[in-house]
Design a protein around this motif. Sequence first.
Motif, short mmCIF file in Angstrom:
data_model
loop_
_atom_site.label_atom_id
_atom_site.label_comp_id
_atom_site.label_asym_id
_atom_site.label_seq_id
_atom_site.Cartn_x
_atom_site.Cartn_y
_atom_site.Cartn_z
N THR A 74 0.75 0.06 -1.15
CA THR A 74 1.01 0.01 -2.57
C THR A 74 2.52 0.10 -2.77
O THR A 74 3.19 0.95 -2.20
N ARG A 99 6.01 -1.23 -5.60
CA ARG A 99 6.40 -1.76 -6.91
C ARG A 99 6.23 -3.27 -6.90
O ARG A 99 6.34 -3.92 -5.87
N TRP A 100 5.95 -3.83 -8.06
CA TRP A 100 5.70 -5.26 -8.19
C TRP A 100 6.87 -6.08 -7.64
O TRP A 100 8.03 -5.77 -7.87
N ARG A 102 3.60 -4.36 -12.48
CA ARG A 102 4.25 -3.07 -12.21
C ARG A 102 3.96 -2.59 -10.79
O ARG A 102 4.80 -1.98 -10.17
N GLU A 103 2.74 -2.86 -10.31
CA GLU A 103 2.33 -2.41 -8.98
C GLU A 103 1.72 -3.58 -8.21
O GLU A 103 1.06 -4.43 -8.79
#
Length: 107
Positions: free
Chosen positions: A64, A66-67, A97-98
């Motif tokens: 996971t 940040r975008w 965003r992610e």
Amino acid sequence: MAFTAQELNTKIQLQSMTTTRGPDGEIVTAWSTYAEAFAKVEPLLGREFIAAAEAQSEIAAKVTMRWRDGVNARHRVLVDGEAFEIVSAQNIRTRNRELLLYVKRLE
């Protein structure tokens, strides 16, 4: 699936395949790093591993971060020098965003 900055504690490298011509004219392919980022890297365990394995075999972890636009299954991720193939890249809640990557270990 919001995360805190403290959870993004593993530095990763995003790589893409590059193709060039060698001195003798042959085509040479190599991986090159195009970005570095901090991410949360988690091995898949239990039910999550079984559910992911039904869709794609050998998925080892989820990453996971940040975008970042343009990350896809043609790229790979380096985590502590170990290469992982990107099986799936998902824009969480399509909010840019992610980014959630499901990855499998390269041998």
